[in-house]
Design a protein around this motif. Structure first.
Motif, PDB file in Angstrom:
ATOM      1  N   ASN A   1       0.840  -1.195   0.000  1.00 57.23           N
ATOM      2  CA  ASN A   1       0.000   0.000   0.000  1.00 57.23           C
ATOM      3  C   ASN A   1       0.878   1.248   0.000  1.00 57.23           C
TER       4      ASN A   1
ATOM      5  N   GLN B   1     -13.778   6.938  -0.420  1.00 53.86           N
ATOM      6  CA  GLN B   1     -13.116   5.799  -1.051  1.00 53.86           C
ATOM      7  C   GLN B   1     -13.512   5.679  -2.502  1.00 53.86           C
TER       8      GLN B   1
ATOM      9  N   GLN C   1     -12.010   3.297  -6.207  1.00 51.35           N
ATOM     10  CA  GLN C   1     -11.481   1.983  -6.550  1.00 51.35           C
ATOM     11  C   GLN C   1      -9.994   1.945  -6.224  1.00 51.35           C
ATOM     12  N   ARG C   2      -9.603   1.209  -5.232  1.00 51.01           N
ATOM     13  CA  ARG C   2      -8.218   1.059  -4.741  1.00 51.01           C
ATOM     14  C   ARG C   2      -7.643   2.328  -4.137  1.00 51.01           C
TER      15      ARG C   2
ATOM     16  N   THR D   1      -8.147   5.781  -1.439  1.00 48.70           N
ATOM     17  CA  THR D   1      -8.885   6.397  -0.348  1.00 48.70           C
ATOM     18  C   THR D   1      -8.254   7.744  -0.066  1.00 48.70           C
TER      19      THR D   1
ATOM     20  N   ILE E   1      -3.211   4.337  -1.701  1.00 50.60           N
ATOM     21  CA  ILE E   1      -3.409   3.449  -2.849  1.00 50.60           C
ATOM     22  C   ILE E   1      -3.180   2.028  -2.368  1.00 50.60           C
ATOM     23  N   ALA E   2      -4.182   1.207  -2.509  1.00 48.89           N
ATOM     24  CA  ALA E   2      -4.084  -0.189  -2.077  1.00 48.89           C
ATOM     25  C   ALA E   2      -3.469  -1.047  -3.170  1.00 48.89           C
ATOM     26  N   ALA E   3      -2.666  -2.019  -2.752  1.00 48.61           N
ATOM     27  CA  ALA E   3      -2.079  -2.983  -3.692  1.00 48.61           C
ATOM     28  C   ALA E   3      -1.469  -2.271  -4.893  1.00 48.61           C
ATOM     29  N   THR E   4      -0.480  -1.432  -4.611  1.00 51.64           N
ATOM     30  CA  THR E   4       0.117  -0.585  -5.648  1.00 51.64           C
ATOM     31  C   THR E   4       0.658  -1.412  -6.808  1.00 51.64           C
ATOM     32  N   GLN E   5       0.404  -0.914  -8.005  1.00 50.95           N
ATOM     33  CA  GLN E   5       0.800  -1.603  -9.234  1.00 50.95           C
ATOM     34  C   GLN E   5       1.799  -0.759 -10.014  1.00 50.95           C
TER      35      GLN E   5
ATOM     36  N   ASP F   1       0.758   2.485 -11.420  1.00 47.73           N
ATOM     37  CA  ASP F   1       0.515   3.609 -10.512  1.00 47.73           C
ATOM     38  C   ASP F   1       1.702   4.557 -10.446  1.00 47.73           C
TER      39      ASP F   1
END
Lengths: 113, 112
Positions: free
Chosen positions: A18, A58, A60-61, A63, A77-81, A84
């Protein structure tokens, strides 16, 4: 590509972790806040916004958290890719200012695979 | 990019020459903005428009003028370009004053 990343704070995270990007805003009269993402060679892209009557919002992914007491905004940012990876800007708008956004300097997010 | 077209995308010009950048939108949004982006400064507002023929100055308006003769077009003019105006210029639009703005792809201007 754009050299917008010079002298920017940089956040480096591992793919899947994250990310938290912080922003301090200046005007206590600001009542609307936006996070933008800017990839190299492109214009800023809207991510998420929040109004001053809220503490959290919130998407999508993502907050956004707003702390009006200390004039602080954060983007999680959740589960950063790898996609991103970009420069992230916060922007503030004061009611009655004709929509003139005041931008922060930006934070460069680098995602390591 | 929310129906925003900036032209030209790249331009090199000489000091002292006039330059006009164009922003065209197909969204019929009331508000249009011109920002410049420089390393270390983020995005700074140059001029904005809140309707046809209604414009006002932003934070860094010196050396720039704008015109909006119709809803869809917002022109930014550098009357006599200087090297300090080398920058990336972004146009943005929004439907209301207190809502998100959508940005164009930018124009890279180099003044030599």
């Amino acid at each position: 590509g754009e050299s917008v990343g010079l002298h920017l704070p940089t956040l480096s995270v591992q793919e899947g972790d994250n990310s938290i990007i912080n922003c301090a805003y200046s005007n206590s009269a600001s009542d609307y806040f936006i996070w933008y993402k800017q990839e190299s060679g492109k214009g800023p892209q809207f991510i998420i916004d929040i109004r001053s009557n809220m503490d959290k919002r919130q998407g999508q992914r993502v907050t956004v958290l707003l702390n009006k007491t200390v004039k602080h905004l954060s983007l999680q940012i959740a589960a950063t890719q790898p996609g991103d990876s970009a420069v992230y800007f916060c922007a503030e708008n004061r009611w009655g200012s004709q929509g003139n956004l005041i931008f922060g300097k930006g934070t460069k997010l680098s995602v390591k695979p | 990019d929310a129906g925003i077209t900036q032209s030209p995308r790249h331009k090199v010009t000489e000091t002292g020459t006039p330059v006009t950048l164009r922003c065209h939108q197909t969204e019929n949004h009331r508000y249009m903005y011109w920002y410049r982006q420089d390393p270390g400064h983020g995005l700074r507002l140059i001029h904005y428009s809140y309707g046809v023929k209604d414009t006002d100055k932003g934070e860094v308006s010196d050396g720039y003028s704008v015109s909006r003769s119709k809803t869809e077009d917002f022109l930014l003019t550098l009357e006599s370009a200087t090297s300090s105006q080398t920058s990336v210029y972004f146009c943005a639009i929004s439907s209301k004053s207190n809502t998100e703005a959508f940005f164009g792809q930018g124009t890279r201007l180099t003044v030599v």
